[in-house]
Design a protein around this motif. Sequence first.
Motif, PDB file in Angstrom:
ATOM      1  N   ASP A   1       0.702  -1.230  -0.017  1.00 15.34           N
ATOM      2  CA  ASP A   1      -0.378   0.383   0.072  1.00 15.34           C
ATOM      3  C   ASP A   1       1.122   1.515  -0.140  1.00 15.34           C
ATOM      4  OD1 ASP A   1      -2.316   1.365  -0.261  1.00 15.34           O
ATOM      5  OD2 ASP A   1      -2.791   1.558   2.063  1.00 15.34           O
ATOM      6  N   LEU A   2       1.994   1.300  -0.772  1.00  9.54           N
ATOM      7  CA  LEU A   2       2.474   2.015  -0.691  1.00  9.54           C
ATOM      8  C   LEU A   2       2.353   3.887  -1.429  1.00  9.54           C
ATOM      9  CD1 LEU A   2       6.419   0.675  -1.318  1.00  9.54           C
ATOM     10  CD2 LEU A   2       5.206   1.522   0.477  1.00  9.54           C
ATOM     11  N   ASN A   3       1.327   3.051  -1.901  1.00 14.55           N
ATOM     12  CA  ASN A   3       0.615   4.224  -2.378  1.00 14.55           C
ATOM     13  C   ASN A   3      -0.822   5.070  -1.815  1.00 14.55           C
ATOM     14  OD1 ASN A   3       2.645   4.119  -4.661  1.00 14.55           O
ATOM     15  ND2 ASN A   3       1.212   3.367  -6.353  1.00 14.55           N
ATOM     16  N   GLY A   4      -1.020   3.919  -0.833  1.00 10.54           N
ATOM     17  CA  GLY A   4      -2.313   4.483  -0.193  1.00 10.54           C
ATOM     18  C   GLY A   4      -2.219   5.127   0.914  1.00 10.54           C
ATOM     19  N   GLU A   5      -3.138   4.748   1.556  1.00 10.08           N
ATOM     20  CA  GLU A   5      -3.450   5.500   3.714  1.00 10.08           C
ATOM     21  C   GLU A   5      -2.683   4.809   3.698  1.00 10.08           C
ATOM     22  OE1 GLU A   5      -4.884   8.005   3.275  1.00 10.08           O
ATOM     23  OE2 GLU A   5      -4.433   8.406   1.650  1.00 10.08           O
ATOM     24  N   GLU A   6      -2.418   3.677   4.390  1.00  7.76           N
ATOM     25  CA  GLU A   6      -1.808   2.601   4.715  1.00  7.76           C
ATOM     26  C   GLU A   6      -0.642   1.979   4.907  1.00  7.76           C
ATOM     27  OE1 GLU A   6      -5.085   0.696   7.359  1.00  7.76           O
ATOM     28  OE2 GLU A   6      -5.915   2.523   8.065  1.00  7.76           O
ATOM     29  N   PRO A   7       0.430   2.451   4.441  1.00  7.18           N
ATOM     30  CA  PRO A   7       1.569   2.277   4.024  1.00  7.18           C
ATOM     31  C   PRO A   7       1.923   1.091   4.792  1.00  7.18           C
ATOM     32  CG  PRO A   7       2.124   4.268   3.884  1.00  7.18           C
ATOM     33  CD  PRO A   7       0.998   3.568   4.720  1.00  7.18           C
ATOM     34  N   LEU A   8       2.893   0.296   4.361  1.00  9.77           N
ATOM     35  CA  LEU A   8       3.469  -1.617   5.978  1.00  9.77           C
ATOM     36  C   LEU A   8       4.708  -1.807   5.170  1.00  9.77           C
ATOM     37  CD1 LEU A   8       2.122  -2.072   8.680  1.00  9.77           C
ATOM     38  CD2 LEU A   8       0.964  -3.864   7.204  1.00  9.77           C
ATOM     39  N   TRP A   9       5.275  -1.873   5.781  1.00 10.23           N
ATOM     40  CA  TRP A   9       6.126  -2.759   5.421  1.00 10.23           C
ATOM     41  C   TRP A   9       6.433  -4.450   6.835  1.00 10.23           C
ATOM     42  CZ3 TRP A   9      12.375  -1.163   7.216  1.00 10.23           C
ATOM     43  CH2 TRP A   9      13.303  -2.860   6.489  1.00 10.23           C
ATOM     44  N   ARG A  10       5.848  -5.507   5.553  1.00  9.86           N
ATOM     45  CA  ARG A  10       6.045  -6.709   6.680  1.00  9.86           C
ATOM     46  C   ARG A  10       7.006  -7.708   7.083  1.00  9.86           C
ATOM     47  NH1 ARG A  10       1.754  -9.605   8.304  1.00  9.86           N
ATOM     48  NH2 ARG A  10      -0.224  -8.141   7.048  1.00  9.86           N
TER      49      ARG A  10
END
Length: 444
Positions: free
Chosen positions: A255-264
């Motif tokens: 979700d790097l272009n979204g509202e909740e970018p996350l690194w899992r």
Amino acid sequence: MLSDAKIRGVKPRDKAFKVTDSHRLYLLVTPGGSKLWKWNYAYDGKQKTMAFGSYPVVTLLEARGKRDEGRAMLLEGKDPAIQKKLRIEANLEKARNTFELVAREWYETVKAQWARVHAEDVLRSLERDAFPFIGDLPVSELTPPKILEVLQAIEERGAIESARRLRQRISSVFVFAIAKGIAEKDPAEKLAAVLKPLRKGRQPAITDLKALKKMIGDAEQDYARPITRLALRLLALTAVRPSELRGALWEEFHDLNGEEPLWRIPASRMKGDLDRKEEIGGDHLVPLASQSIDVLRALWPLTGGGELVFPGNRHGHRPMSENAIGYLLNRAGYHGRHVPHGFRAAFSTIMNEWAERHGKKHDRKVIDLMLAHVPTGKVEGAYNRAAYLERRRELAVAWADLLTKGLPSLELLVDLPAKELMGQSRRKRLPQVPANFLFPEGEG
């Protein structure tokens, strides 16, 4: 000569009268029964009288001591009455020069040399941990045990480094007071030796925000691959372990272009035993602030064609050297002062102190969770690693805002010389990423 028995036997009369001792010391007995100590003396050809208090509050022995002290002053050419007034004024001045008053004057004198955020932290630490306990005490009367009491109260809440920093600040206040002539010694000077030690085996880390930002800026200006500079920036922003950063894959980012970018980060890449690495739902979740997304955008033209976010210089299918960031810090002059793993200690210290000022009830737990620490007593496999995700994202944003203010732009980091050969810098023009860049679909 008077004695206590004689004094007790004196009865009042209709008019005041004197009962004399030696060397012009006497008791003035009033009609009301009060017995007042007086001493007559001559100074510069004039007759004067000093009052020493009333009997029995001031005993016969004490009155004679005051008289003898006055006679000694006369031998030195000093007027005892004037010396008494000077002592009273000096004591009043000491009382006026409280620790808080002197500390605030010191702060106003030195704050111009600090960044605003650091200056605010210095004052806030004094207002929170020092002024309520020693602020109204005369600076000249403070003792090492009293200051140690203040510092140990901070240690009791687990803020070992905060106690040590406050000791340094209190010591600086006393150095200022000594220079102004309102204190004679620094009672905080030797207290570092009796404070609780920092955790043994801890890797070198700079945990002061101002010094940390300076270190990052110094390192980013040194010669290095742009990928190494960007790796340093992302490591500082996310406070993950260096091994977790080096092995990062583009597919781990969502979700790097979204509202909740996350690194899992997969459980298999996390520190721990086999059970930890095979734990279902054991992935470490790292919410990303916009500054972290900007680093990834700058990296995409450089490494986005492969699997690894930070590939090595010689072999693109292997992670960057485990020493690359460490060598960069060493070249910048921070050998023995800060290592890549030290960003975790810096994040923990600075954000826990930030949370004390601005945070919520469970922020200490949240910060530990962001560092992938399992609280004492928790069963590893039963620990909820996705807890407080919304608050973790808020803290990640707060940390990124604190850390990156004033640091060089990412465009500059990408465009700086990569190496220095024979005294000449080699500059390779690298692709720039538009500000409105979006990651390709399917790449997070």
